[in-house]
Design a protein around this motif. Structure first.
Motif, short mmCIF file in Angstrom:
data_model
loop_
_atom_site.label_atom_id
_atom_site.label_comp_id
_atom_site.label_asym_id
_atom_site.label_seq_id
_atom_site.Cartn_x
_atom_site.Cartn_y
_atom_site.Cartn_z
N TYR A 37 73.32 -77.58 25.92
CA TYR A 37 74.27 -77.50 24.82
C TYR A 37 73.59 -78.02 23.56
CZ TYR A 37 78.36 -76.81 27.87
OH TYR A 37 79.28 -76.31 28.74
N LEU A 38 74.09 -77.57 22.43
CA LEU A 38 73.69 -78.18 21.16
C LEU A 38 74.94 -78.65 20.42
CD1 LEU A 38 74.30 -76.24 18.46
CD2 LEU A 38 72.44 -74.93 19.41
N GLN A 39 74.74 -79.70 19.64
CA GLN A 39 75.82 -80.19 18.77
C GLN A 39 75.23 -80.49 17.41
OE1 GLN A 39 78.18 -83.54 20.13
NE2 GLN A 39 79.87 -82.88 18.82
N ALA A 40 75.60 -79.66 16.44
CA ALA A 40 75.17 -79.86 15.06
C ALA A 40 76.10 -80.86 14.39
CB ALA A 40 75.18 -78.53 14.34
N PRO A 41 75.62 -81.51 13.34
CA PRO A 41 76.45 -82.50 12.64
C PRO A 41 77.77 -81.90 12.18
CG PRO A 41 74.19 -82.65 11.89
CD PRO A 41 74.26 -81.44 12.77
N GLY A 42 78.85 -82.57 12.51
CA GLY A 42 80.16 -82.13 12.08
C GLY A 42 80.73 -80.96 12.83
N LYS A 43 80.06 -80.53 13.90
CA LYS A 43 80.52 -79.36 14.66
C LYS A 43 80.73 -79.73 16.11
CE LYS A 43 78.43 -75.88 11.66
NZ LYS A 43 77.63 -74.65 11.62
N GLU A 44 81.45 -78.87 16.80
CA GLU A 44 81.68 -79.08 18.22
C GLU A 44 80.44 -78.69 19.03
OE1 GLU A 44 86.51 -78.42 18.36
OE2 GLU A 44 85.20 -77.25 19.67
N ARG A 45 80.36 -79.29 20.21
CA ARG A 45 79.25 -78.97 21.10
C ARG A 45 79.39 -77.51 21.57
NH1 ARG A 45 77.82 -83.84 24.74
NH2 ARG A 45 80.05 -83.81 25.06
N GLU A 46 78.27 -76.83 21.66
CA GLU A 46 78.26 -75.41 22.02
C GLU A 46 77.21 -75.19 23.11
OE1 GLU A 46 76.61 -72.97 18.96
OE2 GLU A 46 77.27 -71.08 19.87
N ARG A 47 77.60 -74.46 24.13
CA ARG A 47 76.63 -74.13 25.17
C ARG A 47 75.73 -73.00 24.70
NH1 ARG A 47 78.67 -72.65 31.08
NH2 ARG A 47 78.95 -70.57 30.17
N LYS A 86 65.47 -71.66 13.95
CA LYS A 86 66.09 -71.49 12.64
C LYS A 86 66.64 -72.82 12.15
CE LYS A 86 67.58 -66.86 14.06
NZ LYS A 86 68.74 -65.96 14.24
N PRO A 87 66.71 -73.01 10.85
CA PRO A 87 67.24 -74.29 10.32
C PRO A 87 68.65 -74.61 10.84
CG PRO A 87 66.12 -73.09 8.60
CD PRO A 87 66.16 -72.17 9.78
N GLU A 88 69.46 -73.58 11.02
CA GLU A 88 70.83 -73.82 11.48
C GLU A 88 70.89 -74.27 12.93
OE1 GLU A 88 69.60 -71.03 10.15
OE2 GLU A 88 70.40 -69.21 11.15
N GLU A 89 69.76 -74.27 13.62
CA GLU A 89 69.71 -74.76 14.99
C GLU A 89 69.32 -76.23 15.06
OE1 GLU A 89 67.22 -71.56 16.37
OE2 GLU A 89 68.99 -70.45 17.12
N THR A 90 69.26 -76.85 13.91
CA THR A 90 69.11 -78.30 13.87
C THR A 90 70.32 -78.93 14.52
OG1 THR A 90 67.73 -78.30 11.90
CG2 THR A 90 69.02 -80.30 12.34
N ALA A 91 70.07 -79.73 15.57
CA ALA A 91 71.17 -80.27 16.36
C ALA A 91 70.63 -81.25 17.39
CB ALA A 91 71.91 -79.15 17.07
N ARG A 92 71.56 -81.90 18.05
CA ARG A 92 71.20 -82.70 19.22
C ARG A 92 71.44 -81.81 20.44
NH1 ARG A 92 69.49 -87.53 19.32
NH2 ARG A 92 69.46 -88.76 21.24
N TYR A 93 70.43 -81.71 21.26
CA TYR A 93 70.48 -80.85 22.43
C TYR A 93 70.63 -81.72 23.68
CZ TYR A 93 69.08 -76.86 19.62
OH TYR A 93 69.04 -75.85 18.69
N GLN A 107 71.81 -88.20 27.12
CA GLN A 107 71.94 -88.75 25.78
C GLN A 107 71.55 -87.73 24.72
OE1 GLN A 107 73.15 -91.87 24.78
NE2 GLN A 107 73.86 -91.78 26.88
N GLY A 108 70.76 -86.75 25.13
CA GLY A 108 70.36 -85.71 24.21
C GLY A 108 69.02 -85.99 23.54
#
Length: 115
Positions: A37-47, A86-93, A107-108
């Motif tokens: 999963y990834l979770q970008a700042p301010g967004k919900e976690r996404e598989r 891509k820049p928009e894939e900046t997130a905690r994985y 913990q990611g």
């Protein structure tokens, strides 16, 4: 007790690649599907990717053809190879397993895609 430990994140330029790893313990690893999963700042976690116990894989449309999930049951490890980032894939994985009805997460590891 389930433990999931991710590694491999970091700073990468747009178009670059990273390989994430998730080491697991506390359950019969080879018997369970695992997901990233990834979770970008301010967004919900996404598989973004899932791999079954038999190795079948599924991906969210946005990463198809660029990300590859794999597993090594001998090492109790699941991987996520990420290409053409891509820049928009900046997130905690984070990696995930559903074990005995409970959702377990690591913990990611932070991935930052930026020039």
């Amino acid at each position: 007790q389930v433990q999931l430990v991710e590694s491999g994140g970091g700073l990468v330029q747009p178009g670059g690649s990273l390989r994430l790893s998730c080491g697991a313990s506390g359950f019969a690893f080879s018997d369970y599907p695992l997901s990233w999963y990834l979770q970008a700042p301010g967004k919900e976690r996404e598989r973004v990717a899932r791999i079954s116990s038999r190795g079948s894989t599924t991906y969210v449309d946005s990463v198809k053809g660029r990300f590859t999930i794999s597993r090594d049951n001998s090492k109790n490890t699941v991987y996520l190879q990420m290409n053409s980032l891509k820049p928009e894939e900046t997130a905690r994985y984070s990696c995930h397993v559903r074990w005995k009805g409970n959702d377990d997460w690591g913990q990611g590891t932070q991935v930052t895609v930026s020039s």
